[in-house]
Design a protein around this motif. Structure first.
Motif, mmCIF file in Angstrom:
data_model
loop_
_atom_site.group_PDB
_atom_site.id
_atom_site.type_symbol
_atom_site.label_atom_id
_atom_site.label_comp_id
_atom_site.label_asym_id
_atom_site.label_seq_id
_atom_site.Cartn_x
_atom_site.Cartn_y
_atom_site.Cartn_z
ATOM 1 N N MET A 202 85.571 12.076 57.282
ATOM 2 C CA MET A 202 86.443 13.201 56.965
ATOM 3 C C MET A 202 86.228 13.656 55.520
ATOM 4 O O MET A 202 86.198 14.855 55.229
ATOM 5 C CB MET A 202 87.911 12.803 57.173
ATOM 6 N N LYS B 295 85.871 6.545 59.821
ATOM 7 C CA LYS B 295 86.413 7.868 60.149
ATOM 8 C C LYS B 295 86.911 8.569 58.890
ATOM 9 O O LYS B 295 86.717 9.779 58.706
ATOM 10 C CB LYS B 295 87.548 7.737 61.174
ATOM 11 N N ILE B 296 87.573 7.802 58.006
ATOM 12 C CA ILE B 296 88.042 8.378 56.743
ATOM 13 C C ILE B 296 86.855 8.855 55.910
ATOM 14 O O ILE B 296 86.868 9.955 55.355
ATOM 15 C CB ILE B 296 88.870 7.344 55.958
ATOM 16 N N LEU C 255 93.035 13.631 59.822
ATOM 17 C CA LEU C 255 92.938 12.471 60.708
ATOM 18 C C LEU C 255 93.847 12.616 61.923
ATOM 19 O O LEU C 255 93.487 12.189 63.028
ATOM 20 C CB LEU C 255 93.282 11.201 59.929
ATOM 21 N N HIS D 79 91.450 13.007 65.041
ATOM 22 C CA HIS D 79 91.347 11.688 65.668
ATOM 23 C C HIS D 79 92.682 11.185 66.228
ATOM 24 O O HIS D 79 92.737 10.069 66.757
ATOM 25 C CB HIS D 79 90.806 10.668 64.660
ATOM 26 N N TRP E 204 99.320 6.896 53.631
ATOM 27 C CA TRP E 204 97.881 6.843 53.367
ATOM 28 C C TRP E 204 97.597 6.364 51.954
ATOM 29 O O TRP E 204 96.601 5.709 51.709
ATOM 30 C CB TRP E 204 97.251 8.215 53.621
#
Length: 233
Positions: A164, A160-161, A184, A188, A200
């Motif tokens: 993005m 997902k990262i 995020l 998400h 992060w």
């Protein structure tokens, strides 16, 4: 391009490994500092090694170790260098590796097969140099005082990262870490406060095989490294 600092314990590592050391370090970025610490009056062979600056440490006990460690911390704290290659088979350098990790540096350890586990585990990653060169996957315990471990496999969250970063990247410059947090959460509903790392930056820094980070700052950016993700969905 990432600036790479290469520091070699010349009292411990043979000059016969010089070319291999630079080859491995060059994979991480642009080598801007490449030093070897030893008694410059000795006949070690490092004077003939292309691309290495010999730093005279004298003949005192642990003189090379001390000078190398001082220079490493000076480069990290004064000059903001973040990518280090520490070349040694001496376990005493585990303290230096851990302290560099404390300051958000990535540390690749290079050494011979005799290098002890304490040094291997203290680094972000470790590779053996010599006739049986092979990458050694090392994951320091999560409970270690510096709180950083080397994670080289991508999870669903990492995918997902990556997506993005792909979607919102500014060319080769990556996405601001602060903006990644917003993206995020918005797309998400992922909140870093629910993960053990807490921020992060901590999450990304623990995965040097997956991400490349700018030094700390309000506009610091992150880029994903394609090699590991190439086999992912």
């Amino acid at each position: 391009m990432t600036k790479v600092v290469v520091l070699v314990d010349g009292d411990n590592i043979s000059a016969s490994h010089a070319a291999l050391i630079r080859t491995k370090a060059a994979r991480l970025g642009d080598i801007t500092t490449c030093r070897v610490y030893t008694d410059a009056q000795g006949n070690s062979g490092w004077h003939e090694a292309h691309g290495f600056r010999v730093m005279h440490a004298g003949t005192g006990k642990n003189a090379a170790d001390l000078l190398l460690s001082i220079d490493a911390m000076e480069l990290a704290l004064r000059d903001g260098k973040r990518q280090f290659v520490i070349v040694t088979s001496d376990g005493d350098f585990s303290h230096l590796a851990q302290r560099l990790l404390d300051h958000d540096c990535h540390v690749l350890g290079l050494g011979e097969s005799k290098a002890p586990r304490c040094f291997r585990a203290a680094c972000s990653g470790f590779e053996v140099i010599g006739s049986s060169s092979a990458k050694v996957s090392v994951q320091p315990p999560v409970a270690a005082s510096h709180g950083v471990s080397a994670v080289d496999k991508c999870s669903d969250l990492d995918l997902k990262i990556r997506d993005m970063i792909r979607k919102h990247t500014d060319g080769p410059h990556g996405v601001e870490i602060a903006n990644l947090n917003v993206l995020l959460r918005r797309e998400h509903d992922i909140r870093i406060s629910t993960l053990p790392e807490g921020t992060w930056r901590n999450y990304l820094a623990k995965r040097p095989a997956l991400y490349d980070l700018d030094p700390r700052g309000p506009e610091a950016k992150v880029r994903y490294l394609p090699k590991v993700f190439s086999n992912a969905a």
